[in-house]
Design an enzyme around this catalytic site. Structure first.
Site, PDB file in Angstrom:
ATOM      1  N   ASP A 154       6.987  -9.441  -3.228  1.00 35.72           N
ATOM      2  CA  ASP A 154       5.551  -9.444  -3.022  1.00 35.72           C
ATOM      3  C   ASP A 154       4.935  -9.393  -4.416  1.00 35.72           C
ATOM      4  OD1 ASP A 154       2.966  -8.927  -1.902  1.00 35.72           O
ATOM      5  OD2 ASP A 154       3.253  -6.845  -2.472  1.00 35.72           O
TER       6      ASP A 154
ATOM      7  N   ASP B 237       5.267  -3.741  -1.051  1.00 36.49           N
ATOM      8  CA  ASP B 237       4.668  -2.411  -0.988  1.00 36.49           C
ATOM      9  C   ASP B 237       3.490  -2.324  -0.035  1.00 36.49           C
ATOM     10  OD1 ASP B 237       2.795  -3.902  -2.496  1.00 36.49           O
ATOM     11  OD2 ASP B 237       1.965  -2.019  -3.236  1.00 36.49           O
TER      12      ASP B 237
ATOM     13  N   CYS C 290      14.405  25.027 -14.872  1.00 31.18           N
ATOM     14  CA  CYS C 290      15.230  26.086 -15.441  1.00 31.18           C
ATOM     15  C   CYS C 290      14.722  27.466 -15.021  1.00 31.18           C
ATOM     16  CB  CYS C 290      15.233  25.995 -16.962  1.00 31.18           C
ATOM     17  SG  CYS C 290      13.594  26.257 -17.630  1.00 31.18           S
TER      18      CYS C 290
ATOM     19  N   CYS D 217      11.135  28.249 -15.910  1.00 33.87           N
ATOM     20  CA  CYS D 217      10.151  27.609 -15.028  1.00 33.87           C
ATOM     21  C   CYS D 217       9.926  28.467 -13.795  1.00 33.87           C
ATOM     22  CB  CYS D 217      10.641  26.230 -14.575  1.00 33.87           C
ATOM     23  SG  CYS D 217      11.109  25.136 -15.917  1.00 33.87           S
TER      24      CYS D 217
ATOM     25  N   ASP E 285       3.038  -6.378   4.003  1.00 31.78           N
ATOM     26  CA  ASP E 285       4.457  -6.696   3.849  1.00 31.78           C
ATOM     27  C   ASP E 285       5.313  -6.030   4.916  1.00 31.78           C
ATOM     28  OD1 ASP E 285       4.011  -8.039   1.415  1.00 31.78           O
ATOM     29  OD2 ASP E 285       3.908  -6.118   0.383  1.00 31.78           O
TER      30      ASP E 285
END
Lengths: 52, 734
Positions: free
Chosen positions: B453, B633, B49, B52, B637
């Site tokens: 996995d 991950d 916002c 911020c 893999d």
């Protein structure tokens, strides 16, 4: 039909102004942060005097 | 991916470490050169916002060496312009003090400017063709409502003056792509598009020169305009995915602690050369392949091999890039860094797997393959037909052929896929999934087999003690006291669990950690130890465990199981309920894998798989006609991820795994995965509906055009109506 002599250039020129404004805004990166710009206008920090 | 290790990309950080300027090596001296201004980029995930923006900018501006700071709320980033010597860590700490989470981003990995330029380029063409379309449409309304003779010719000439430059400028993306596909001897969707635009423009010029009644300038420009919008949506989807993926990559700013004349100097990983001595602190990731020279510790290899048990490391052990040091500081002699490291060799394997993967033909491509010849044949047939009927009137025949081409031109078809993909990927992004590839949604919709996995995907890679209830309270108190003294993940988990049970740690003296083995102390004069099985005299088991020894008593073992990732149960149950075959593949021991499979209700499980075996399993399933979704991950893999029909990896995955997969899961929750398949099936249905809608328009309009009744007004109406219907249908995606 004489009016066409003025009206057609006028309408083209008006459209051209719109196009030029669009090109300018693209060139000056006005679309980098649309969300931030929408929020920044609510920021009261520089309300009283412009940012130095 | 490779950019993360590229030496050139690392130069920016040099100025952030003043010590580098004093480097003795000539190569490094050249790299460090003059101190440069620091241009830092921080990611601000919680900014949302106006307050911020003000808070962050004001706080950063208070830093004496910061020249300016600007928040970009759309990208949730802040870019800081500072004097040399400003460290990102300082700024992150400053922001943390006022309550904002910030992470350093590697500005070189974010190639935003280049991607930006392409987006602006398409926008510019849309703007120009939009301007031209509106003006020509105004003139055309006058012609449609019955302008005659000289007035009509004048309006046509003005339209031509606007349309021709516009078509030449704005149509370039189509002409370039059509030329490329013609050179490759294919008929893409861009060939009929380019042909229609060119033919419509030239026939209109000819007609205007001969005071003809019909000119199609408006159609040519409108076609360009609508199709450019489709192009832009397509581009946006990919750009958003790419910039988010780049941001994930940029979050890992790799630095190594180089030992030089006994002092530790932080240097970018890209500057390491074989023979360098580097220090690896507990908790840090190994930045380069090497051999341990000094120190003992335990290494977590879960990301590389899927093993959940930490492995002992001491002088002489070989370590690979990507392993995490758990307990003691290590000194490593680098044997291979950057491009030569094992991490990079793995990435090269993945690149090879991706090239070998047979190219998927998307729905749009299949549609184009069927549609383009049809369009060309119909137009050509009507040209020949009218030439025959009119007895050689070429002008009439060409006019009608052009009208057929314009009417059949796949205007709505160009919007059919990008509009649905934009809408669906926006929907999935809000659920925390990032689509990296345009055809990933279509492929996801076809999936019938899911491979998971284990370590890091279905489990968090965070252990939980299992059998604390079996221990006597006094022993538990000792275990708690020992565990609190260590930062080892098993000890942390044990300390957390005992604290949760309200156990008061026993009073111990002489506490000391023996890196690589465990912790030792004295309790009422007796020696107590908590650590590896062989160190306390227990026999090592199959599952992850730590062992407690009190004096001369037989050692007690405390078993650990991995905590499930939130949403893992829901995701597996969702796939099983949808009738998909679910497999569990892991590099871990069969005990750990079968326990998890039983817990989640997965009947097919494969333990102890090497990376090559995982991808072989994917290949075998695909050979049997299965459409495999791989969720993983780890580095082990990646080959399987690249080889699968479609693949998903969590954001916590290694860079290489994320690069290899089509979809990245941004949050920790796994539950959206099952839902993503539902959205994908729905998206494919919408795409097919869109194709049907544009075909129906053609079925109605083509006979009219062939019979010669088509006017520029009819073409304009058919084109805009079908485009709008298709866009609205895409927005219906729930």
């Amino acid at each position: 039909m004489d009016a066409l002599v003025y009206l057609i250039p006028t309408s083209l020129a008006l459209g051209g102004i719109g196009l030029a404004a669009f090109v300018w805004s693209l060139r000056h990166r006005q679309y980098e942060d649309p969300k931030g710009d929408a929020e920044r206008i609510l920021n009261p920090e520089w309300d009283d005097h412009p940012k130095p | 991916m490779s950019a993360t290790f590229e030496p050139d990309e690392m130069r920016m950080q040099v100025s952030a470490c003043p010590a580098c300027v004093a480097a003795p090596s000539a190569e490094r001296l050249a790299a460090a050169a003059a101190p440069r201004d620091a241009r830092l980029m921080l990611s601000l995930p919680t900014a949302h916002c106006a307050v911020c923006i003000t808070d962050v900018e004001r706080e950063l501006a208070r830093h004496p060496q910061v020249r300016s700071a600007r928040v970009n709320l759309t990208l949730k980033r802040v870019s800081v312009d500072a004097e040399p010597g400003v460290e990102a860590a300082d700024l992150v700490a400053r922001l943390a003090r006022i309550g904002y989470e910030a992470h350093e981003l590697d500005p070189d990995v974010l190639s935003a400017t280049e991607a930006d330029k392409r987006g602006r380029d398409i926008l510019m063409r849309i703007g120009v063709s939009g301007f031209a379309m509106m003006n020509i449409m105004l003139l055309s309304v006058a012609v449609w409502s019955g302008a005659e003779a000289a007035t009509r010719d004048l309006f046509h000439w003005i339209s031509a003056a606007i349309a021709l430059p516009t078509v030449v400028f704005a149509g370039q993306p189509f002409f370039a792509s059509a030329w490329a596909s013609l050179k490759g001897r294919r008929l893409g969707m861009d060939v009929p598009i380019s042909l229609a635009i060119i033919l419509a423009s030239s026939i209109s010029v000819y007609e205007t020169a001969h005071s003809g009644r019909h000119a199609y300038f408006d159609a040519a420009v409108m076609l360009t305009f609508f199709l450019l919008i489709g192009r832009y949506l397509d581009y946006r989807t990919r750009a958003v995915a790419r910039s988010a993926a780049e941001e994930l990559a940029a979050l890992e700013v790799p630095r190594a602690q180089l030992l030089r004349d006994g002092a530790e100097v932080p240097v970018p990983v890209g500057e390491l050369v074989p023979g360098d001595l580097i220090r690896i602190r507990p908790g840090a990731r190994v930045p380069a392949d090497g051999e341990v020279v000094e120190g003992t510790s335990e290494m977590d290899r879960a990301l590389l091999t899927g093993e959940s048990l930490p492995v002992w490391a001491g002088p002489g052990s070989a370590l690979s890039t990507g392993e995490v040091n758990l307990t003691g500081p290590l000194t490593l002699r680098v044997t291979a860094a950057g491009r030569a490291s094992s991490l990079h060799r793995m990435a090269d394997l993945v690149a090879a797997a991706e090239c070998a993967k047979n190219r998927y033909t998307s729905l749009a491509e299949r549609m184009a393959a069927f549609y383009s010849p049809f369009v060309h044949l119909t137009a050509f047939a009507s040209f020949l037909g009218w030439l025959q009927v009119s007895g050689g009137d070429v002008r009439l025949a060409v006019n009608i052929a052009a009208a057929v081409l314009i009417i059949t031109c796949p205007c709505a078809l160009g919007l059919a896929v990008p509009a649905v993909v934009t809408s669906a990927s926006g929907k999935l992004f809000r659920k925390g999934m990032l689509i990296k590839d345009g055809t990933a949604l279509e492929r996801l919709a076809e999936v019938d087999t899911v491979l998971f996995d284990k370590t890091g995907t279905l489990t968090m890679g965070a252990p939980e003690p299992q059998n604390l209830a079996d221990l006597a309270p006094a022993d538990l108190a000792i275990a708690a006291a020992l565990a609190e003294a260590s930062a080892h993940p098993l000890a942390l988990a044990l300390a957390g669990a005992t604290r949760g049970m309200g156990v008061h740690p026993a009073a111990l003296s002489d506490l000391r950690e023996v890196p690589g083995y465990g912790i030792e102390g004295r309790w009422q004069g007796e020696k107590v130890r908590l650590g590896r099985a062989d160190w306390v005299g227990a026999s090592p088991g199959e599952t992850t465990a730590t062992h407690l020894q009190i004096g001369a008593r037989a050692p007690l073992s405390i078993a650990f199981a991995d905590r499930l990732r939130p949403g893992a149960e829901a995701a597996v149950a969702g796939f099983l309920a949808a009738g998909k075959a679910v497999h569990l593949v892991s590099g871990d021991t069969s005990g750990a894998v079968s326990a998890l499979a039983l817990r989640l209700g997965i009947t097919h499980w494969h333990a102890g798989c090497l990376p090559a075996e995982k991808s072989a399993l994917v290949a075998a399933l695909s050979a049997n006609g299965a459409r495999v979704l791989m969720v993983g991950d780890g580095l082990n893999d990646t080959a399987a991820l690249a080889g699968a029909h479609v693949s998903i990896s969590p954001a916590s995955a290694l860079d290489a795994a994320r690069t290899a997969s089509d979809i990245v899961l941004l949050g920790a929750d796994l539950a959206p995965v099952a839902d993503a398949v539902r959205v994908a099936v729905l998206a494919r249905r919408r795409i097919k509906q869109n194709f049907a809608i544009s075909l129906i328009y053609n079925v109605v309009a083509v006979p009219i055009a062939i019979l010669g009744f088509a006017t520029p007004l009819a073409a304009a109406l058919a084109m805009s109506l079908s485009s709008v219907t298709v866009s609205l249908n895409s927005l219906r995606l729930k």
